[in-house]
Motif scaffolding. Structure first.
Motif, short mmCIF file in Angstrom:
data_model
loop_
_atom_site.label_atom_id
_atom_site.label_comp_id
_atom_site.label_asym_id
_atom_site.label_seq_id
_atom_site.Cartn_x
_atom_site.Cartn_y
_atom_site.Cartn_z
N ARG A 749 -1.92 -10.54 10.25
CA ARG A 749 -2.95 -11.43 10.02
C ARG A 749 -1.47 -12.32 9.94
O ARG A 749 -0.86 -12.81 10.46
N TYR A 751 -0.87 -16.27 8.81
CA TYR A 751 -1.13 -17.42 7.56
C TYR A 751 -0.25 -19.52 8.00
O TYR A 751 -0.07 -19.48 8.98
N ARG A 757 -0.87 -26.77 4.73
CA ARG A 757 -0.79 -27.51 3.92
C ARG A 757 -0.99 -28.44 3.48
O ARG A 757 -1.58 -29.30 2.24
N HIS A 787 -9.17 -16.69 6.61
CA HIS A 787 -7.59 -15.96 5.37
C HIS A 787 -6.84 -16.94 5.47
O HIS A 787 -6.60 -17.30 4.36
N LYS A 790 -8.03 -18.86 2.74
CA LYS A 790 -8.16 -18.60 0.81
C LYS A 790 -6.37 -18.38 0.64
O LYS A 790 -6.66 -18.61 -0.27
N GLU A 791 -5.41 -18.31 1.32
CA GLU A 791 -4.37 -18.89 1.62
C GLU A 791 -3.73 -20.02 1.18
O GLU A 791 -2.89 -20.22 0.43
#
Length: 997
Positions: A749, A751, A757, A787, A790-791
């Motif tokens: 996955r 991140y 962010r 993903h 969504k994170e």
């Protein structure tokens, strides 16, 4: 070149006390078979018990000239002579003689005797195997138990058959268990069972399957393994592959032996010296030895396909003083090797090796998966016999037993594991030079055979006085302990004849000795080639041991307090060996430094542990080795679950700032460097910028460090240095600045980073553009990008913006259709669930409006003119209207498959005018014009003329007169308030002249 190491491969020796002068020895099934010189009696000794006690003896029908044991079937086969005739016989159930049962049955091949006496299993059985020619050599297949017999210019293959009491044929290689009397010895395929269990017994027999004619080679030795057949002549070796097939084969007729004899007679006056020749694979069929197959008439409808595998011929070099005797071949052997990863069948070996030897040279070939010469052995003196095993090659000279390493495990490792020779795993190459271990001296060695860890030697000492023998023994240093089975003098064995059983040390023990021996090289010269070679030999030794390590919970070499199994101990030793090899390659030359990476990975060491093993010694001028830097770069470039402490991460920064400062950006972007000191790293990056100049990726990395320090003002200034497009290029150059994982490890996955962010809040457009660029440059998958959003908690806003941007950039048809469906689903959700908690309307405005998408993306079509009349007079929110226009634009576009969206539109009510417009769009796009005209006249007749002008053109123009005009006339007559319908009729009348054209 053969390396020589002073590692002792032998642990103990013992003399087997025999009653008569031994002439032949062979071993198998845990037993040692000794035949007296010229005798007709076989003595059997137990190799599994210390002292090798005598188990039984039995008589043969003639003087034994050759004897072999087959593991499969547990039978003995002999070539015997009696009354000037030569016989081939097989002895089964020979273990019953250990119970002193004197009954012996004799029968011909293929003639099974009935009756309870045979099926009761109370007697040894001798099978007479008739042959048309005198047998010269024989071989038992270690995989199937079949028997190959070589006669003059002929090979005969006998297939092993097993018949049970119900006359059913058992599967090949099936084993029955039996026990030695008063011992724990077990062997496969034994017939020694009590009469109470006689129903489970099977009787062995042979069936002559095929005859091969080789008119131009006289077999001296033969070998058989699975489907491979090897034959050795005076100076040549030929290997064939004999496969069973159901297809009919065109077989050559056997050559006329009379013509062959005439040819040889014609050449008798000439000295013909053949030239050296090596033909591998398909080229072997070009040799001058024709082979033909003769049908025996006994096959059960089976056919055989013959192919050449290997041909090797040697020529005496008389001009160098080489005699014919020095070129005599011997020790032909086909050796199977099984691995845990059997590709075809668990009963079929993964590897098959062929070994044969000259007195001064030995040759080891691999046959399966392509013929290849693995090793060529140069002997220090004339070798009489050689035997190949999994771990070592044993050879005897007239006065010594010596071991050489083999490369079987290197090849088996590559067959068993597809990741060998990659950045994940490594193994020493098959071409690695072999080494010789310390030899053991003897007197007058004649022959040798090997069973497991036991090497059985037959010697005949030369006549000399006892004083000379004692001095010779002391001079040669034979100080090993001898375990005698009797207190009798050796002369009782028959004028200096002796049978020795020499035990080799366990592989793990030999590995420990190799490691201890290698430390001497490490102390003097850590970069010595001999050190690396010895560590590689130890590695292959452990790999060979792991192929056969038992999974049973037995106490390992650590002692009674160590509850690890043998396999666990070997695996731990292998990891330590890999760490030592990694150390060797880490400081080695640039040529092989890349091997430090896979060996360190196989060792299981963490990055911190590897760094501690590679720190330069205090006061040493040398820096980090190229292999360690190669390992470190790959470790940091590939995402790992390991996270370095601040101290270790700062040390990594220091290493690259001194050795490869241009790698600092990639190093800082590694996920394991999350704990690096941002202030210290920022200072190093600023020094780098002062020396090499400004770059986009370096600026982004510095901005990341500012963000970790919490200095948003400096972060903003750094990010504003470059235009947005240049920043996107910077992210393409180093995608790990935005995401962890997924770049190198496609199965993991991804991140978002702290920078991602921050950009989601302050620069969403840049983040979306960067993610689109990463996808289009194959740096991230579509699922991974989803993903990430969504994170970030932006699946209702930025994720949709990303899909819209992807639709503008992508040229992949499958991706486009997936995105069109996703976007249509999102727009419908926004229209139907504006007040739902699960599908909340995005708080912020989309990056692209409907007009922007229509103008810049070909998949969004311009809104049809008649849709303006169906637009709602009031709307609850601008986002709702934006979603409606985008969905209408998709339905008006050329790319969306309307059929896939129709089920989703069932959630939308057509009670509202905007909902009706969407249903009408779908009906129109699917060609339902009649139904659309009726519905439009019902709901919004003022839009019928714009609808008709846009939709009823070209091939649909007939609908004006066939459907629209009659429908308007009927409705106008019936309607009370027909002003709108009359206006529509007038519009049609005004345009009638145009329509008639």
């Amino acid at each position: 070149m053969v390396h020589v190491y002073n590692c002792h491969p032998f642990s103990s020796q013992q003399i087997v006390q025999v009653e008569k002068e031994p002439g032949l020895v062979c071993c198998g099934g845990g037993a040692l078979f000794v035949v007296a010189t010229g005798g007709c009696k076989v003595e059997v000794y137990n190799l599994e018990v210390e002292g090798c006690p005598l188990i039984c003896r039995f008589s043969t029908m003639g003087a034994v000239r050759s004897i072999q044991h087959s593991k499969i079937g547990d039978y003995l086969v002999t070539i015997e002579e009696k009354n000037n005739a030569t016989y081939l016989r097989a002895y089964t159930n020979w273990r019953y003689q250990a119970e002193e049962k004197a009954r012996v049955g004799v029968r011909l091949l293929g003639h099974l005797l009935g009756g309870a006496s045979v099926w009761g299993g109370v007697q040894m059985e001798i099978i007479e195997i008739p042959l048309s020619e005198r047998p010269i050599a024989m071989s038992c297949c270690p995989v199937r138990g079949d028997l190959l017999v070589g006669s003059e210019n002929t090979l005969v293959l006998f297939t092993l058959r097993q018949h049970n009491q119900q006359n059913l044929e058992n599967q090949e290689n099936q084993s029955l268990q039996s026990s030695w009397p008063n011992t724990r010895q077990r062997c496969g395929q034994s017939q020694a069972q009590s009469s109470s269990s006689s129903q489970n017994l099977s009787v062995l027999d042979f069936e002559r399957s095929v005859i091969l004619h080789l008119p131009k080679i006289a077999p001296k030795q033969v070998a058989l393994c699975d489907t491979y057949v090897a034959v050795q002549g005076e100076l040549e070796v030929l290997i064939l592959k004999l496969d069973e097939t159901s297809e009919p084969q065109t077989l050559e007729e056997p050559l006329d032996t009379n013509k062959s004899a005439e040819y040889l007679e014609d050449q008798a006056d000439f000295l013909v010296v053949p030239r050296h020749q090596e033909l591998l694979g398909d080229r072997a069929k070009d040799c001058d030895i024709p082979v033909s197959i003769e049908k025996t008439g006994l096959e059960e409808g089976g056919q055989y396909a013959l192919s050449y595998v290997l041909f090797r011929r040697f020529s005496p070099e008389f001009f160098q003083g080489c005699s014919v005797d020095e070129m005599q071949l011997h020790s032909l052997q086909l050796y199977p090797l099984f691995t845990g990863n059997q590709s075809v069948s668990p009963d079929e070996p993964s590897c098959v090796f062929c070994f044969f030897s000259l007195p001064t040279m030995g040759y080891l070939y691999s046959l399966k998966g392509g013929v290849e010469l693995l090793s060529a052995y140069q002997y220090p003196e004339k070798v009489l016999e050689a035997a190949l095993t999994d771990h070592l090659l044993h050879v005897i000279t007239k006065s010594a037993l010596q071991c050489f390493t083999v490369r079987c495990a290197a090849l088996a490792a590559r067959i068993e594991d597809p990741y060998i020779d990659t950045t994940m795993k490594a193994c020493p190459p098959c071409s690695l030079e072999v080494c010789a271990l310390r030899m053991q001296l003897f007197i007058g060695l004649r022959s040798m055979c090997v069973y497991g860890r036991h090497v059985i030697l037959l010697s005949a000492a030369d006549a000399e006085t006892s004083e000379e023998t004692e001095r010779s023994t002391q001079r040669r240093g034979l100080s090993r302990r001898w375990t005698m089975s009797s207190t009798k003098e050796s002369s009782a064995a028959g004028h200096g004849w002796n049978v020795y059983v020499v035990d080799t040390v366990p592989p793990f023990t030999l590995y420990q000795e190799m490691v201890e021996y290698s430390q001497r090289y490490a102390e003097t010269n850590p970069q010595a080639q001999s050190l690396r070679h010895l560590l590689s030999e130890a590695h292959l030794l452990l790999r060979a041991a792991l192929l056969h390590a038992s999974d049973e919970q037995q106490t390992g070499p650590g002692g009674p307090a160590d509850h690890r199994t043998d396999r666990q101990v070997l695996e731990e030793a292998l990891r330590e060996n890999c760490a030592q090899l990694g150390d060797s390659f880490s400081r080695g030359s640039q040529k092989e430094c890349h091997l430090a990476l896979p060996y360190y990975r196989m060792s299981g060491l963490s990055l911190t542990e590897v760094m501690s093993r590679n720190r330069p010694f205090p006061g040493s001028p040398s820096s980090y080795g190229p292999g360690f830097l190669f390992y470190l770069k790959h470790f940091l470039l590939e995402d790992s679950e390991q996270t370095l402490s601040q101290e270790a991460a700062d040390e990594v920064i220091d290493i690259f700032s001194q050795s490869e400062h241009l790698m600092l950006v990639s190093v800082c972007a590694s996920s394991c460097m999350i704990n690096v000191s941002p202030a210290r790293t920022l200072q190093i990056l600023q020094n780098l910028e002062n020396s090499v100049g400004v770059s986009v990726s370096l600026t982004i990395t510095m901005a990341t460090m500012m963000l970790r320090l919490g200095d948003l003002q400096q972060y903003t200034q750094l990010m504003e240095r470059h235009a947005e497009m240049l920043l996107v290029y910077g992210f393409i150059e180093e995608p790990r600045l935005l995401l962890y994982g997924g770049c190198a490890n496609q199965h993991g996955r991804v991140y978002p980073t702290a920078l991602t962010r921050q950009m989601a809040n302050s620069q969403p457009g840049l983040l979306v553009a960067a993610m689109v660029a990463l996808h289009e440059n194959s740096k991230v998958k579509l699922e991974d990008a989803d993903h990430i959003f969504k994170e970030l908690g932006c699946e209702s806003s930025l994720q949709v913006d990303f899909w819209e941007a992807m639709l503008m950039a992508s040229s992949n048809d499958a991706v486009i259709q997936e995105l069109l469906f996703r976007l249509a689903s999102v727009y419908i959700d926004r229209l139907t669930n504006t007040k739902s908690e699960k599908h909340t309307t995005p708080k912020r405005k989309s990056l692209k409006s409907a007009d922007d998408l229509i103008n810049s993306c070909s998949h969004y079509g311009g809104l049809y003119p008649w849709l303006v009349l169906l637009s709602p007079t009031h709307i609850t929110s601008s986002q709702h209207l934006e979603a409606l226009h985008k969905l209408q634009s998709l339905l008006c576009g050329p790319s969306l498959s309307v059929g896939s969206v129709v089920p989703l539109l069932e959630r939308l009510s057509d009670e509202t005018l905007w909902g009706f417009s969407l249903h009408l769009l779908c009906a129109t796009r699917t060609g339902q014009y009649d139904r659309s005209i009726e519905k439009l006249l019902d709901r919004c007749p003022q839009a019928i003329i714009p609808y008709a002008n846009h939709q009823l053109q070209e091939k649909n123009m007939a609908l004006w007169w066939q459907k629209l005009l009659p429908e308007l006339c009927d409705r106008t007559r019936a309607a009370a308030d027909n002003s709108i319908l009359l206006a529509a009729l007038k519009a049609i009348h005004g345009e009638s002249s145009i329509l008639r054209l």
